[in-house]
Design a protein around this motif. Structure first.
Motif, PDB file in Angstrom:
ATOM      1  N   LYS A  67      -8.848 -28.289   1.291  1.00 24.30           N
ATOM      2  CA  LYS A  67      -8.674 -27.188   2.236  1.00 24.30           C
ATOM      3  C   LYS A  67      -8.475 -25.854   1.540  1.00 24.30           C
ATOM      4  CE  LYS A  67      -5.094 -28.456   4.641  1.00 24.30           C
ATOM      5  NZ  LYS A  67      -4.082 -28.637   5.667  1.00 24.30           N
ATOM      6  N   ALA A  91     -10.910 -37.604   1.420  1.00 25.88           N
ATOM      7  CA  ALA A  91     -10.215 -36.363   1.758  1.00 25.88           C
ATOM      8  C   ALA A  91     -11.096 -35.188   1.379  1.00 25.88           C
ATOM      9  CB  ALA A  91      -8.887 -36.277   1.007  1.00 25.88           C
ATOM     10  N   GLN A 145      -7.234 -32.337   3.287  1.00 20.94           N
ATOM     11  CA  GLN A 145      -7.322 -32.854   4.651  1.00 20.94           C
ATOM     12  C   GLN A 145      -7.766 -34.306   4.551  1.00 20.94           C
ATOM     13  OE1 GLN A 145      -6.576 -31.473   7.755  1.00 20.94           O
ATOM     14  NE2 GLN A 145      -6.821 -33.617   8.274  1.00 20.94           N
TER      15      GLN A 145
END
Length: 89
Positions: free
Chosen positions: A9, A6, A50
């Protein structure tokens, strides 16, 4: 999501690549193997990451079994993911 890659963000670490080492209801715990080691992961809101549709099978199996994951293993997985994504372009 455990074992999945991941990126952040939001926050001062925006754009940093991590491995999800644990999860709670609204939070995930992230490790990059350098600053945030698996023994002391970064707690981050799910909305601020994300997830990437890629998993390191070896890490995922170890994390789900509750085995100890060393920082070197996470750094290696992140490095391999970066090399593979560059080669695919």
């Amino acid at each position: 999501m455990t074992g999945q890659f991941a990126t952040s963000k939001a926050g001062h670490d925006k754009g940093t690549l991590y491995v999800i080492v644990a999860e709670e209801e609204d939070f995930v715990y992230l490790s990059d193997g350098r600053l945030k080691e698996p023994g002391k992961p970064k707690k981050k809101n799910r909305r601020h990451i994300q997830p990437i549709n890629a998993v390191d099978a070896g890490l995922k199996a170890k994390l789900e079994a509750g085995e100890t994951v060393r920082p070197e293993e996470i750094r290696y997985a992140i490095r391999q993911f970066g090399l593979n994504s560059v080669q695919q372009k």
